[in-house]
Motif scaffolding. Sequence first.
Motif, short mmCIF file in Angstrom:
data_model
loop_
_atom_site.label_atom_id
_atom_site.label_comp_id
_atom_site.label_asym_id
_atom_site.label_seq_id
_atom_site.Cartn_x
_atom_site.Cartn_y
_atom_site.Cartn_z
N GLY A 92 114.46 73.16 -49.42
CA GLY A 92 114.90 74.29 -48.61
C GLY A 92 113.91 74.68 -47.54
O GLY A 92 113.84 75.84 -47.13
N ASP A 93 113.15 73.71 -47.04
CA ASP A 93 112.18 74.00 -45.98
C ASP A 93 112.88 74.13 -44.63
O ASP A 93 114.00 73.64 -44.44
N GLN A 94 112.18 74.76 -43.69
CA GLN A 94 112.65 74.75 -42.31
C GLN A 94 112.63 73.31 -41.79
O GLN A 94 113.59 72.85 -41.19
N GLY A 95 111.51 72.63 -41.97
CA GLY A 95 111.36 71.26 -41.49
C GLY A 95 110.97 71.20 -40.03
O GLY A 95 110.03 70.50 -39.66
N LYS A 96 111.67 71.92 -39.20
CA LYS A 96 111.35 71.98 -37.77
C LYS A 96 109.97 72.61 -37.57
O LYS A 96 109.65 73.64 -38.17
N ASP A 97 109.16 71.97 -36.73
CA ASP A 97 107.79 72.44 -36.43
C ASP A 97 106.94 72.57 -37.68
O ASP A 97 106.02 73.41 -37.75
N ARG A 98 107.22 71.74 -38.67
CA ARG A 98 106.34 71.65 -39.84
C ARG A 98 104.94 71.25 -39.36
O ARG A 98 104.80 70.42 -38.46
N GLN A 99 103.91 71.85 -39.96
CA GLN A 99 102.54 71.55 -39.55
C GLN A 99 101.92 70.45 -40.43
O GLN A 99 102.22 70.39 -41.61
N PRO A 100 101.12 69.55 -39.88
CA PRO A 100 100.61 69.55 -38.50
C PRO A 100 101.63 69.08 -37.46
O PRO A 100 101.46 69.35 -36.29
N HIS A 101 102.66 68.38 -37.91
CA HIS A 101 103.81 68.08 -37.05
C HIS A 101 104.96 67.67 -37.95
O HIS A 101 104.76 67.30 -39.12
N ASP A 102 106.18 67.76 -37.44
CA ASP A 102 107.34 67.45 -38.27
C ASP A 102 107.68 65.95 -38.20
O ASP A 102 107.05 65.17 -37.48
N HIS A 103 108.71 65.56 -38.94
CA HIS A 103 109.06 64.15 -39.06
C HIS A 103 109.45 63.53 -37.72
O HIS A 103 109.21 62.34 -37.49
N ASN A 104 110.06 64.32 -36.85
CA ASN A 104 110.49 63.75 -35.57
C ASN A 104 109.39 63.78 -34.50
O ASN A 104 109.65 63.53 -33.33
N ARG A 105 108.17 64.08 -34.92
CA ARG A 105 107.00 63.93 -34.05
C ARG A 105 105.96 63.03 -34.72
O ARG A 105 104.79 63.03 -34.37
N ASP A 106 106.45 62.21 -35.67
CA ASP A 106 105.54 61.41 -36.49
C ASP A 106 105.55 59.93 -36.13
O ASP A 106 104.93 59.12 -36.81
N TYR A 107 106.27 59.57 -35.06
CA TYR A 107 106.36 58.15 -34.69
C TYR A 107 105.15 57.76 -33.83
O TYR A 107 105.26 57.39 -32.68
N THR A 108 104.02 57.87 -34.50
CA THR A 108 102.72 57.62 -33.89
C THR A 108 102.16 56.31 -34.46
O THR A 108 102.81 55.64 -35.27
N ASP A 109 100.94 55.97 -34.08
CA ASP A 109 100.31 54.77 -34.62
C ASP A 109 100.02 54.91 -36.11
O ASP A 109 99.98 53.90 -36.84
N GLU A 110 99.83 56.15 -36.57
CA GLU A 110 99.52 56.38 -37.98
C GLU A 110 100.37 57.53 -38.52
O GLU A 110 99.91 58.67 -38.63
N PRO A 111 101.64 57.25 -38.87
CA PRO A 111 102.51 58.31 -39.40
C PRO A 111 101.96 58.90 -40.70
O PRO A 111 101.34 58.19 -41.50
N ILE A 112 102.21 60.17 -40.91
CA ILE A 112 101.74 60.83 -42.13
C ILE A 112 102.82 60.92 -43.19
O ILE A 112 102.52 61.25 -44.34
N TYR A 113 104.08 60.66 -42.82
CA TYR A 113 105.18 60.75 -43.78
C TYR A 113 105.61 59.34 -44.21
O TYR A 113 105.89 58.48 -43.36
N PRO A 114 105.70 59.09 -45.52
CA PRO A 114 106.08 57.76 -46.01
C PRO A 114 107.40 57.25 -45.44
O PRO A 114 107.53 56.06 -45.12
N THR A 115 108.39 58.13 -45.28
CA THR A 115 109.68 57.69 -44.77
C THR A 115 109.58 57.22 -43.33
O THR A 115 110.20 56.22 -42.94
N VAL A 116 108.79 57.91 -42.52
CA VAL A 116 108.62 57.48 -41.13
C VAL A 116 107.87 56.15 -41.06
O VAL A 116 108.22 55.27 -40.27
N ARG A 117 106.85 56.00 -41.90
CA ARG A 117 106.16 54.70 -41.95
C ARG A 117 107.13 53.59 -42.28
O ARG A 117 107.11 52.51 -41.67
#
Length: 368
Positions: free
Chosen positions: A208-233
Amino acid sequence: MRKKDILFNDIIITDQFPGGNIIVDKIESNNVYLRQDLRDTKPWWHYWNFKITINRPQKLVFHFQDDIIGYFGPAINEGKGWHYNKNTFISHKSFSYDFLYAGTYQFAFSIPYQVEDFERFFNKIENSAQKHFAVKTKGGRDQFYISAGNIQADKTILFTCRHHACESVAEFVLEGVLEELILTSNPIIKECGIYCFPFVDLDGVENGDQGKDRQPHDHNRDYTDEPIYPTVRYLKKFINSKSLLYSIDFHCPAKFYGIHDLMSLIQLEAPHNTAQELFSSFLEKQNQKDKCSIQYFQKNNIVHGKDWNLGAPPTFARFCNRSGVKLAFTFEVPYFGHRQEPYMPQELREFGKSFAKALIGYYNDTNN
């Protein structure tokens, strides 16, 4: 950490269920003062969802601190399914409800959609689709995805939803898309592999989280060189391992008003916007042909460089485009719409079916 159930005389208010989210500040007489639980979202977002149990008929007024009640009052479930009752609306900060019977009732910002809802939908398509384990989430849940169609083909289509946990209404459109593509005879199901991750932020959806603007960033800002969320990886590797033709990410926008009340495709910068604009033309024509009760117009797309669509954040759609996907975009499904009555699940599903037909038309036009 969630608060425990709030007990006041003959009233119990809880968020201890999948998707639950509420903080109760106080109850005075027939007035309940409450707010959304932001948890790790900063600075602010609008999601809330609670159950209340009463043991006698009474009328209560619910007061929020922010403008987070939609045009039609809260989504209401009295045990027989979700609906809205505009007579409950007082303002965007408050609503009232006349409890005619003792029992448990549920109220939410908009109609929720949990894993159990997708399981019911999957029962409809399970003879033509498969479910797969992807990875363990941070919360220890089994992240899953489904596949259908010609998975041996060198052409693949990927759908995602709930990069932001609270954006539940988009799931009904996704249901319609999947049902049309999987259960009808069409060239996509015959010639392409279809994959879908219906809950990218699975933990957030169920918690039941908001999810949007989750800190330090949300799932849709995690498509970086080193994602922090297992699903995005996992998704990044998945995308790079497939010959992806299309990838479409379903979202809901901000709460309401203006552009947030309209179906819209979020266009990226050139050259990626060319394919997006062509698909948009197919979608508008198909929407009109099917006489959908929920309308789509290409003019309502949010083009890159306008409104909030600025810069180049590391989103799913942008990662897909940069990975060579021919058509990749975000599609926004409003929570309520701009009509005199709210968008409801079945017509959202019908919109999704029309969306799928437009995708088939686009496929026929661009792959022959």
